[in-house]
Design a protein around this motif. Structure first.
Motif, PDB file in Angstrom:
ATOM      1  N   THR A  29      21.189   5.916  16.869  1.00 61.47           N
ATOM      2  CA  THR A  29      19.979   6.462  17.897  1.00 61.47           C
ATOM      3  C   THR A  29      20.451   7.260  19.109  1.00 61.47           C
ATOM      4  OG1 THR A  29      19.552   4.647  19.145  1.00 61.47           O
ATOM      5  CG2 THR A  29      18.386   4.583  17.153  1.00 61.47           C
ATOM      6  N   TRP A  30      19.683   8.071  19.511  1.00 57.57           N
ATOM      7  CA  TRP A  30      20.282   8.891  20.548  1.00 57.57           C
ATOM      8  C   TRP A  30      20.594   8.149  21.834  1.00 57.57           C
ATOM      9  CZ3 TRP A  30      22.933  13.043  21.136  1.00 57.57           C
ATOM     10  CH2 TRP A  30      23.014  13.627  22.286  1.00 57.57           C
ATOM     11  N   THR A  31      19.788   7.097  21.913  1.00 56.45           N
ATOM     12  CA  THR A  31      19.839   6.324  23.205  1.00 56.45           C
ATOM     13  C   THR A  31      21.186   5.502  23.188  1.00 56.45           C
ATOM     14  OG1 THR A  31      18.321   4.905  22.353  1.00 56.45           O
ATOM     15  CG2 THR A  31      17.326   6.326  24.050  1.00 56.45           C
ATOM     16  N   LYS A  59      26.532  15.677  23.577  1.00 57.18           N
ATOM     17  CA  LYS A  59      25.558  15.660  24.494  1.00 57.18           C
ATOM     18  C   LYS A  59      24.843  16.864  24.749  1.00 57.18           C
ATOM     19  CE  LYS A  59      27.357  11.592  26.900  1.00 57.18           C
ATOM     20  NZ  LYS A  59      28.193  11.131  28.044  1.00 57.18           N
ATOM     21  N   GLY A  62      22.795  17.331  21.445  1.00 59.24           N
ATOM     22  CA  GLY A  62      21.531  16.877  21.525  1.00 59.24           C
ATOM     23  C   GLY A  62      20.659  17.288  22.327  1.00 59.24           C
ATOM     24  N   TYR A 142      15.159  15.627  26.523  1.00 58.47           N
ATOM     25  CA  TYR A 142      16.615  15.650  26.724  1.00 58.47           C
ATOM     26  C   TYR A 142      16.732  15.162  28.112  1.00 58.47           C
ATOM     27  CZ  TYR A 142      15.427  19.127  30.312  1.00 58.47           C
ATOM     28  OH  TYR A 142      14.998  19.855  31.326  1.00 58.47           O
ATOM     29  N   VAL A 222      22.782  16.188  14.456  1.00 55.46           N
ATOM     30  CA  VAL A 222      21.853  15.706  15.396  1.00 55.46           C
ATOM     31  C   VAL A 222      20.215  16.029  14.893  1.00 55.46           C
ATOM     32  CG1 VAL A 222      20.688  15.388  17.788  1.00 55.46           C
ATOM     33  CG2 VAL A 222      23.369  15.611  17.244  1.00 55.46           C
ATOM     34  N   LYS A 230      15.412  10.846  18.149  1.00 53.42           N
ATOM     35  CA  LYS A 230      16.523  11.736  18.068  1.00 53.42           C
ATOM     36  C   LYS A 230      17.513  10.780  17.487  1.00 53.42           C
ATOM     37  CE  LYS A 230      16.746  15.016  20.879  1.00 53.42           C
ATOM     38  NZ  LYS A 230      17.233  15.818  21.974  1.00 53.42           N
ATOM     39  N   GLN A 231      18.467  11.165  16.367  1.00 51.32           N
ATOM     40  CA  GLN A 231      19.558  10.164  16.010  1.00 51.32           C
ATOM     41  C   GLN A 231      20.858  11.123  15.675  1.00 51.32           C
ATOM     42  OE1 GLN A 231      18.367   7.233  13.168  1.00 51.32           O
ATOM     43  NE2 GLN A 231      16.205   7.322  13.827  1.00 51.32           N
ATOM     44  N   VAL A 232      21.949  10.485  15.529  1.00 47.13           N
ATOM     45  CA  VAL A 232      22.979  11.068  15.323  1.00 47.13           C
ATOM     46  C   VAL A 232      23.562  10.649  13.902  1.00 47.13           C
ATOM     47  CG1 VAL A 232      25.324  11.565  16.150  1.00 47.13           C
ATOM     48  CG2 VAL A 232      23.546  11.630  17.742  1.00 47.13           C
TER      49      VAL A 232
END
Length: 328
Positions: A29-31, A59, A62, A142, A222, A230-232
């Motif tokens: 996950t983005w976080t 970053k 994303g 963002y 991403v 949002k995920q990577v």
């Protein structure tokens, strides 16, 4: 029901029934994403300079990635309202005068895939003439530089769509959507991210040609699988499986890339970064967004089609839409 709540509820069901459930744990996950920590698991070369550049690059990448939502109740679609992903590739400043006052705004260009706006006709996707009636919306969540708080930008005034070049024998599935943004502070933040992304993309490409970095085979995607947070996804590129469809113009060709970075429906249109990919232009014409227009091809059929076999058999396989690659 509110569309966001409806999508969130559908996401939970899609995640549970997804045939790729065993690969979900490979997404970040983005976080939770911490570039240095996670990339060290995928890169043998632990060069701190390179890892720091990847950290900044991802970053920026994303921050420029958004969720694209369309209502699909009136057209042919496997699942109504499945969202996709888009990427902010261009920002153009504009000025206008309203009631005697000069006001600044910007034109945003997002790349994505057009099957999100299309209907299937004879095994091909055709843009729905009334695509604006599908109420397309971009959510860009963002984090500005040096800020702990995330900001959300919702863009509904999508005014235009640009399609890729058409050839009867090439299934492209690339498009760009254009909309306006009037938040000057936000525009400045995103301009900084785009400048960072472009600069680092070029620097990383030049580094990929140095002997010390030749063994790095990295793909980073991403996006918003199942329309979720949002995920990577991190994986490997398979150079032997690159598909060249046509040589075009001077020093350019249409091609498609294959990789094992895990993706799901909703990742359609996600930006795909391949370390060493020879893209020297930064306009939207040079994008290779992830393609999820159909069931992803089987590994065996793909290898047979391209008449090659990679050294290591991939656990899963994904592909980009057709994009322009510079011949170097």
């Amino acid at each position: 029901m509110d569309l966001d709540l409806e999508i969130d509820e559908r996401n939970k069901n899609d995640e549970k029934t997804c045939p790729k459930t065993d690969l979900h744990k490979k997404r970040i996950t983005w976080t939770e994403f911490k570039s240095k920590k996670n990339l060290k698991q995928h890169i043998k070369n632990k060069d701190e300079k390179l890892l720091n550049m990847f950290d900044r690059f991802i970053k920026a990448m994303g921050n420029l990635t958004g969720r694209l939502t369309v209502k699909k109740n009136n057209i042919s679609a496997t699942t109504d309202g499945i969202p996709g992903t888009c990427f902010l590739q261009g920002i153009r400043r504009r000025k206008t005068t309203d009631k005697g006052f000069k006001t600044q705004y910007a034109i945003f260009t997002f790349t994505t895939v057009y099957h999100l706006f299309a209907e299937k006709v004879n095994d091909r996707y055709v843009i729905n003439k009334n695509w604006k009636d599908l109420d397309p919306k971009v959510d860009l969540i963002y984090r500005p530089n040096e800020s702990k708080d995330c900001r959300r930008l919702t863009l509904k005034n999508i005014t235009e769509m640009l399609e890729t070049d058409k050839e009867y024998y090439v299934k492209n599935d690339w498009c760009a959507i254009i909309c306006e943004c009037w938040d000057v502070e936000l525009i400045a933040d995103l301009e900084n991210d785009l400048a960072e992304y472009q600069s680092l993309q070029q620097q990383l490409y030049l580094m990929s040609k140095e002997p010390a970095y030749q063994d790095i085979n990295l793909v980073i995607i991403v996006g918003h699988p199942h329309g979720a947070e949002k995920q990577v996804s991190i994986g490997h590129h398979f150079p032997d499986l690159k598909e060249t469809l046509k040589d075009v113009r001077s020093g350019q060709r249409w091609c498609r890339y294959y990789y094992d970075a895990p993706t799901c429906p909703g990742n359609s249109g996600s930006p795909v970064f391949i370390f060493g990919q020879p893209i020297t232009g930064f306009g939207y014409w040079f994008g290779h967004p992830h393609n999820h227009a159909k069931e992803e091809p089987s590994i065996e059929k793909t290898m047979k089609k391209l008449k090659t076999k990679p050294k290591e058999k991939p656990m899963c396989i994904g592909m980009t839409s057709v994009g322009v690659e510079m011949i170097v």
